[in-house]
Enzyme design. Structure first.
Site, short mmCIF file in Angstrom:
data_model
loop_
_atom_site.label_atom_id
_atom_site.label_comp_id
_atom_site.label_asym_id
_atom_site.label_seq_id
_atom_site.Cartn_x
_atom_site.Cartn_y
_atom_site.Cartn_z
N GLN A 225 24.67 -13.18 32.23
CA GLN A 225 25.67 -14.20 31.89
C GLN A 225 27.05 -13.61 31.66
OE1 GLN A 225 22.97 -17.53 29.71
NE2 GLN A 225 23.54 -15.85 28.38
N ASN A 254 27.48 -18.53 30.99
CA ASN A 254 27.10 -18.03 29.67
C ASN A 254 26.65 -19.18 28.79
OD1 ASN A 254 26.72 -16.61 27.32
ND2 ASN A 254 28.91 -16.50 26.82
N ASP A 283 15.18 -8.70 24.56
CA ASP A 283 16.62 -8.47 24.45
C ASP A 283 17.05 -7.36 25.39
OD1 ASP A 283 17.61 -10.38 22.77
OD2 ASP A 283 17.38 -9.21 20.95
N ASP A 285 19.42 -5.08 24.72
CA ASP A 285 19.92 -3.88 24.06
C ASP A 285 18.87 -3.18 23.21
OD1 ASP A 285 19.82 -5.95 22.23
OD2 ASP A 285 21.66 -5.39 21.20
N ASP A 398 14.77 -19.29 18.26
CA ASP A 398 13.41 -18.76 18.16
C ASP A 398 12.60 -19.46 17.06
OD1 ASP A 398 14.90 -17.61 16.10
OD2 ASP A 398 14.72 -15.57 16.87
N HIS A 422 15.50 -2.36 17.71
CA HIS A 422 16.62 -3.28 17.84
C HIS A 422 17.64 -2.94 16.77
CE1 HIS A 422 18.82 -7.11 17.38
NE2 HIS A 422 18.46 -7.40 18.62
#
Length: 646
Positions: A225, A254, A283, A285, A398, A422
């Site tokens: 995005q 996005n 995720d 990252d 979530d 994370h």
């Protein structure tokens, strides 16, 4: 399965829920199992050098050499798998699956002793089965079987290795396997990314490196995005070739985390004719442990009934720390991330419990309220029954989805030992633009899935507003007010998936100087040498009395300190409210923010806030009914088709 092919770019997927007549249909059909189902691998080192090998195996005596897939014990050595990644979560398998036994298979050479050991809810160890290997000059396979029958309330299994004097043992390719289901579910990983091209590419490479072991992984969707796209990187073509037809790279508007993750559900729904499929959110990252895919998909494949299966989060800046064993949300008071009873929380997995003196192991089985989407597997049966996620942009998507699923009979399980690293949450500052989405979406979630006691909710919001105003967080106060105002606008605020709201809240916050971060040596209008630390007093024992006193002093414009620096962990309302100007360390530890007393702004925001919260008290029940009526449309495939502009 299709052979190696160039990565596809999904531009016009089917929007009617039917699989198109092309190669993608083959990606999402159930498989006939080929032998036993791999439930997890026994690994002896992590995916990165920053990760301690002790999270995988523990050398309790002597000398041993640990590699990713193997370990070699020198004479008189012991290595234990009673570690975070080494343990098999037997209690969860007994409770939620119909699997009676698990088998540990390993390739061994040399001489030594192998034992499967177990714990109970109190962490007391016992030996289940064991075998010895003598002078195996060529690699041979050893298999040990353990029943999953005495773990209902808690406990795990693990593999221990030992050599006597004069013995040397190498163990490799450790596999925990179970009887397969009649058909294996197809699984797609979905990675949502925005301007984190390098991080996303790194995780694609990690998946490609582990591909031979990821038998249940049929596709990898990347919902990009951003403007700094993953396919702009030099290494993308190579990893795309390695992943072949499994990789589905999508560029889209996005729409935040909700829009990125939902795209995976949307694509799988359009490319499968079976409802027995899984979508694993991940995720972009995270530091990925690829074995997570094996552990979550195997558990889902053998679950007695469809359920959401989540992975745990370990703190990236502190790789030995478990964020939380399992969590829930107090919906009516807008409090996510609450550790469930008996859960580990910010626990050093290589340390011991201060009270019991025992190692930090999650022995007791826990029931989660929801699981974060850093890694979370959702069966397609859930989507067919309850619809898609809410177009929240991000924050609380979530939790809302798990609580909606639970109301329809689909629980959420957070599986121990299935973890990714994370970014540590407590290193993210609360006073950011995303706080708008956190507040607005938490109120919507409370309206949908809680008693929605407006008196309680109003008190919670008023208390937050007062603390923000006392702490000279005027931008954060405006953020709270805007969030409540937009909730009261009703479901239409979600029409564009949050794009306009993101832009607007950033513009609003830009009007407040304390929302900006500066280097401590370059604070506008304040000489660096004039900023000294003034530490806080302990938490007041009579908080209400102190609160009233601080409010009165703020109204009168009285301050104990004209200027001072305040560490991030001491920026409490009772301390910051003593200052006319406070230079507060940002939670990221990368700079400071300057909070200045502004009487006019304080009064204006207080009046606006009181009016808005009074509106919530009066109008909240009617607005709640609007959201409940709109829920089916908001979470429909047609709505997401519109948002994706397909």
């Amino acid at each position: 399965m299709p052979g190696k092919a160039a990565p596809a770019t999904a531009q016009q997927p089917a929007t009617n829920g039917k699989a198109p007549a092309n190669e993608e249909q083959a990606l999402f059909s159930e498989h006939t199992p080929q032998g036993r189902l791999l439930a997890q691998r026994g690994l002896f080192a992590g995916p990165s050098d920053v990760v301690s090998k002790d999270l995988y195996s523990d050398i309790t005596e002597g000398v041993a050499s640990r590699k990713r897939d193997s370990v070699t014990l020198e004479p008189s050595a012991r290595v234990s798998g009673n570690t975070y990644f080494g343990r098999f979560p037997a209690s969860y398998w007994q409770r939620w699956t119909n699997v009676p036994t698990v088998t540990v298979e390993a390739t061994v050479t040399g001489s030594g002793h192998l034992a499967v050991r177990a714990s109970d809810v109190a962490g007391e160890p016992r030996t289940i089965t064991a075998t010895s290997v003598e002078n195996a000059k060529q690699p041979r396979t050893v298999a040990l079987e353990a029943k999953l029958d005495k773990f209902y309330d808690g406990g795990a299994l693990w593999l221990d290795l030992e050599t006597e004097a004069g013995e040397r043992l190498t163990v490799s390719d450790v596999r925990w396997t179970v009887e397969p289901p009649e058909k294996v579910r197809p699984t797609a990983v979905t990675i949502c990314t925005m301007n984190r091209a390098d991080d996303c590419l790194k995780n694609l490479k990690a998946l490609a490196d582990s591909l031979p072991a990821l038998d249940t992984l049929d596709a990898i969707y990347v919902a990009d995005q951003g403007t700094d796209t993953v396919d702009s990187r030099d290494g993308f073509a190579e990893v795309a070739e390695r992943l072949g037809a499994k990789l589905r790279y999508i560029k889209q508007p996005n729409l935040g985390g909700a829009g990125g993750f939902t795209r995976g559900l949307y694509e799988v729904a359009g490319h499968t004719e079976t409802e027995h499929a899984n979508v694993l959110f991940m995720d972009d990252d995270v530091l990925l442990e690829p074995d997570l895919v094996i552990r979550l998909t195997a558990f889902s494949n053998r679950a007695a009934n469809p359920m959401i299966v989540g992975g745990q989060m370990l703190n990236q800046l502190h790789p030995n720390q478990l964020h939380v064993g399992a969590e829930y949300a107090r919906l009516n008071t807008l409090e996510p991330g609450q550790p469930v009873e008996h859960s580990l929380s910010t626990a050093d997995l290589l340390g011991v419990d201060e009270e019991s003196g025992k190692p930090n192991r999650q022995e007791r089985r826990l029931d989660a309220g929801y699981n974060g989407w850093w890694s979370c597997l959702i069966p397609y049966e859930v989507v067919k029954e309850i619809g898609y996620p809410m177009p929240f942009f991000f924050q609380w998507d979530d939790a809302e989805y798990s609580y909606r699923a639970r109301a329809h009979g689909f629980p959420t399980v957070t599986l121990p030992g299935a973890g990714v690293w994370h970014a540590d949450f407590h290193w993210k500052d609360w006073d950011e633009w995303h706080r708008y989405f956190n507040l607005r979406n938490s109120i919507i979630t409370a309206a949908l899935h809680s008693p929605f006691d407006l008196n309680v909710l109003s008190r919670v919001l008023m208390a937050q507003l007062v603390r923000y105003l006392l702490g000279m967080q005027y931008g954060l106060s405006a953020t709270l007010i805007k969030a409540v105002e937009d909730f009261l606008e009703g479901p239409d605020i979600l029409h564009d998936g949050g794009v306009a709201a993101m832009k607007e809240i950033r513009e609003i916050r830009a009007q407040y100087p304390e929302t900006k971060r500066y280097p401590a040596t370059d604070v506008p209008g304040i000489a660096s040498n004039d900023i000294g630390i003034i530490n806080t007093a302990p938490r007041p024992s009579m908080q209400r009395l102190v609160l009233l006193k601080r409010i009165l002093n703020r109204v009168l414009g009285k301050h104990r300190f004209a200027l001072g620096a305040i560490p991030s962990d001491e920026a409490h309302w009772w301390h910051v409210s003593l200052f006319e100007t406070a230079v507060v360390t940002d939670a990221s530890q990368e700079g400071v923010r300057v909070r200045r007393y502004d009487r006019d702004r304080m009064f204006d925001l207080a009046k606006r806030g009181v009016r808005t919260i009074q509106r919530l008290r009066k109008e909240g029940r009617a607005v709640q009914a609007q959201y409940k009526r709109a829920l089916p449309e908001l979470t429909s495939r047609d709505n997401w088709t519109r948002l994706y502009r397909l």
